[in-house]
Design a protein around this motif. Sequence first.
Motif, short mmCIF file in Angstrom:
data_model
loop_
_atom_site.label_atom_id
_atom_site.label_comp_id
_atom_site.label_asym_id
_atom_site.label_seq_id
_atom_site.Cartn_x
_atom_site.Cartn_y
_atom_site.Cartn_z
N GLU A 727 0.83 -1.20 0.00
CA GLU A 727 0.00 0.00 0.00
C GLU A 727 0.87 1.26 0.00
N ALA A 728 1.99 1.21 0.72
CA ALA A 728 2.91 2.36 0.74
C ALA A 728 3.45 2.63 -0.66
N ALA A 729 3.74 1.56 -1.37
CA ALA A 729 4.24 1.72 -2.74
C ALA A 729 3.18 2.35 -3.63
N ALA A 730 1.92 1.99 -3.42
CA ALA A 730 0.84 2.56 -4.23
C ALA A 730 0.61 4.03 -3.90
N PHE A 731 0.66 4.37 -2.62
CA PHE A 731 0.36 5.75 -2.21
C PHE A 731 1.56 6.68 -2.37
N GLY A 732 2.76 6.16 -2.25
CA GLY A 732 3.93 7.04 -2.30
C GLY A 732 3.96 8.02 -1.15
N SER A 733 3.53 7.58 0.03
CA SER A 733 3.42 8.47 1.20
C SER A 733 4.65 8.33 2.08
N ALA A 734 5.35 9.44 2.33
CA ALA A 734 6.52 9.41 3.22
C ALA A 734 6.11 8.95 4.62
N HIS A 735 4.96 9.39 5.08
CA HIS A 735 4.44 9.00 6.38
C HIS A 735 4.29 7.48 6.46
N LEU A 736 3.63 6.91 5.46
CA LEU A 736 3.38 5.47 5.50
C LEU A 736 4.67 4.68 5.28
N TRP A 737 5.56 5.16 4.37
CA TRP A 737 6.82 4.47 4.17
C TRP A 737 7.65 4.48 5.46
N MET A 738 7.64 5.57 6.20
CA MET A 738 8.37 5.63 7.46
C MET A 738 7.85 4.57 8.44
N LEU A 739 6.53 4.44 8.53
CA LEU A 739 5.94 3.45 9.43
C LEU A 739 6.28 2.03 9.00
N VAL A 740 6.24 1.80 7.69
CA VAL A 740 6.55 0.46 7.19
C VAL A 740 8.00 0.10 7.49
N HIS A 741 8.94 0.99 7.15
CA HIS A 741 10.37 0.71 7.41
C HIS A 741 10.61 0.51 8.91
N ARG A 742 10.02 1.36 9.73
CA ARG A 742 10.22 1.22 11.18
C ARG A 742 9.67 -0.10 11.68
N SER A 743 8.50 -0.48 11.18
CA SER A 743 7.87 -1.73 11.63
C SER A 743 8.71 -2.94 11.25
N HIS A 744 9.23 -2.94 10.02
CA HIS A 744 10.12 -4.03 9.62
C HIS A 744 11.32 -4.11 10.56
N ALA A 745 11.93 -2.96 10.86
CA ALA A 745 13.12 -2.94 11.71
C ALA A 745 12.80 -3.42 13.12
N VAL A 746 11.68 -2.94 13.68
CA VAL A 746 11.30 -3.32 15.04
C VAL A 746 11.01 -4.81 15.13
N LEU A 747 10.39 -5.36 14.08
CA LEU A 747 10.07 -6.79 14.07
C LEU A 747 11.30 -7.66 13.86
#
Length: 901
Positions: A727-747
């Motif tokens: 979904e982040a790739a579809a939206f191109g949202s910096a906000h959503l990309w930040m959350l996705v990257h952070r979530s991957h790292a935290v997990l």
Amino acid sequence: MIGRTDELDRLRAAISAVDDGGVLAVITGDAGIGKSALVDEAAAVARADGFLELRCAGTQSEAPSGFAALHELLHPVLGRAAALPPRQRQALLGAFGIEENPAPERLMVNLAVLGLLEELAADRKVVVVVEDLQWLDRSTSDAIAFVARRLGPSRLLMLVTSRGDELDALRSASTLQLALGPLPEDAAARLLDDVAGSLSRPVKDRVLREAAGNPLALTELSRVVADEVPGGSALPEFLPTTRRLERAFLDQVAGLPPASRTLLVLAAVDQALSVDELFAAGQALGAGPEAFDAVERSGVVEVRQGVIRFRHPLMRSVVHGAASTSERRGSHRALSAVIGDPVRSVWHRAAAAFAADEQLAADLETAAADAGLRGAQAEASALFDRAAALSPDPGQRGRRLAASAENARRAGLTREAVRAVERALPLAGNAGVAVQLASTEIVSTLMAGLPLRSETTVPDLLRRLAQGDAEERVVLLWAAAVQLALRPQRSGNRQLLLDELDSVELERRNPLQQIALALLDPEGRAPHLRDQLPTLLPPAVTDPRVLLTVGLAAERMQDLATAQAGLLAGYHHLRGTGGTADEAHLLAWLACARVLTGSVLDGIADAALAERMATDLGLTSVATAAAASGALGHAWRGDAAETARAVERTRSQPADLAWTSTVARSNWAVGVLALQQRRFRDAWIVLNDLSMDPTTRLWALGDLAEAAVRSGKTAETAEVVAVAEKEAAAFGSAHLWMLVHRSHAVLGGDDPAERFEAAVEQAQDCPAVLEVARTRLAYGEWLRRERRIAAAREQLAAAHHLFDRCGARLWTERAAAELRAAGVTPAGVREPCGDVSFTPQEFQIMRLAAAGLTNKEIADQIYLSHRTVAAHLYKVFPKLGITSRGQLVEALSRLSDESPS
């Protein structure tokens, strides 16, 4: 007073208590039980104590007369209206037709009434007497209820009588409720001795038995039998008290000459009749002024300030009911010819009509439009409804019913609005009327939280509009898209709406079409529409429908910056041109955006204002949405008690009637607080169940990931994050990309360092300040665990600064603990006022006052009376340690780095 000593003593105590704050006393009971007599006695006590008395009474009138009773109440003191804030003064005088002002909003009129009464109470104590609440015109009863709920510290006493049917709106902590029952036997006997001491004992016993402790019955029945033989054979057996009284009143008027009875019928069909109007209409029916002598002697009516009043409402009912249909119609015709008020005149013409009449319907429509311009939407709705009933053409009938429905919606009569829509839809003869009806129904059900009607309504209308105007079709599709976005429980029409929107061919770009597509298919349309949404903001676009929904569309497209800009621009633009309902709606959404972008205190203040406004307007769904935004703000601040209270308010509305975003954001607030309190499993359970609202689900992704790691739910959550990445790739949202990257790292997924670096890079373009701080905190914690202490200190210090600036106390403490573990003493946490706290309303008033607004300007902006604003400032100055407005700016700079928006 005979038999009412205890009740009068309680009212005396209420009168004495007014020095400590306003008091509402509600006296209920059956007809004739003595409510008016008790209130009159209490009002006399208050006047003797120096109170100013203001009074109005409800009347059993068929004609809708907006603000009639309110004008009766306030006309002696309207000269003091000059002291009100400008918008409130204009609204009040416009409602009374004294000034030619834009159509006033009822919330602004109600505030003006409160402000005027508070202004009077500042000089001397005021007693407001409202008799027969159940018969007040709707606009007045709304204003009375509004004031009754806000008596506060003002020296106001409200004495209200009612049969008991209209009391829910008057409930308040300071209410004194007196339910009058029958007089005790000894008191009834004493009263009868006073009014009819010459009656024989057998007759008295019969009257006492038949009156059943009702004071009016004792008085009137004793009159009937005064000349009867002992035994009282004129009294009926086994009838309810009201029926006995009706028989007694009929006996009183039965002996009047025919001309006198004609005048009585005229008075019965119009309770606002002046003496001059009565005599003029009577002349037309062959009853001269001399016929009124017998009416006065009968005691059935009296003249108060030049207006004919029945001594008791039951007397009016008896006279009206005893008149024949032809007598009543003749009275209406005669009155319509002599009454100068166009609304009352045309209503009498309508009451006399026995068949459809287009000219009469048109005149009623004109009267309805005039009522609407004065802000009397409830009365305008009734006039439009009557005009529809007299319309010979079905298309005109449908159009007028549509206007009735829309005015009912604006008056807060949501259920009446929906019923009018149901009656009008089969009659809608053109696209414009059909779309107006659909829009009225959708807005009504969405804002007030009513059950949705059949899913076939919109498809049926689309088929009817198949060959109609393309622009009208887009409006209908937009309204349906908004409904699906907020309450998607019935989403079977989604693909149909998308197909219809794609098939509409327009000569120029239509913002409503773009918004509808964004709401229905945000991920699929993002590549084409996301960059276009910022072009739909003022001054380029000023259509209220666009301004109300472009922020929602931007949220769905994961463009938080445009969402906030759109909501803020819409709010400021519509303040002067739109309705207060629109303001409340936008504020409820803006509050959430402010919280997410770091202006937490502003967001909480906006949420509180939106919730208060929506509650006053009866917009349940808007009120709970605002409460959810407030809950999220309180959760970020770590205020468990306020979060719990706000969440509880959101749950006062059934989940299937609330907006799905409200349910999701309320649950998100619960999850955010649970994370801070280290209740990780509780947090994961609630955060894993946000699928009802896709936007909130994505915004809460980082919280879900953290809760998952600490509660052993990593595998399940990794799948959720993988979907979010697409979904982040579809939206191109910096906000959503930040959350996705952070979530991957935290997990603990692939290369946490690379993911954290990518998250921090995206954070540079992300307006969600709190999430940026969370990202830097998570990265700093990871770096410290990896023993990269210098790099950790940089991230942790940045996170600590952002959390502290936003007032996120528990997160600030967590960042500070991490800094200490990294060998750094954190910078001082902002504690400008010690343990002193401010309510959202106090904070908002401080901000506006610091920006240079006067008390009256603040009152107009946040819908308070100007004296309430002054009272709040009086309280906050000592809290801030200041003594003047000039010190507010410096004091607020200590409280927060945020500047007023």
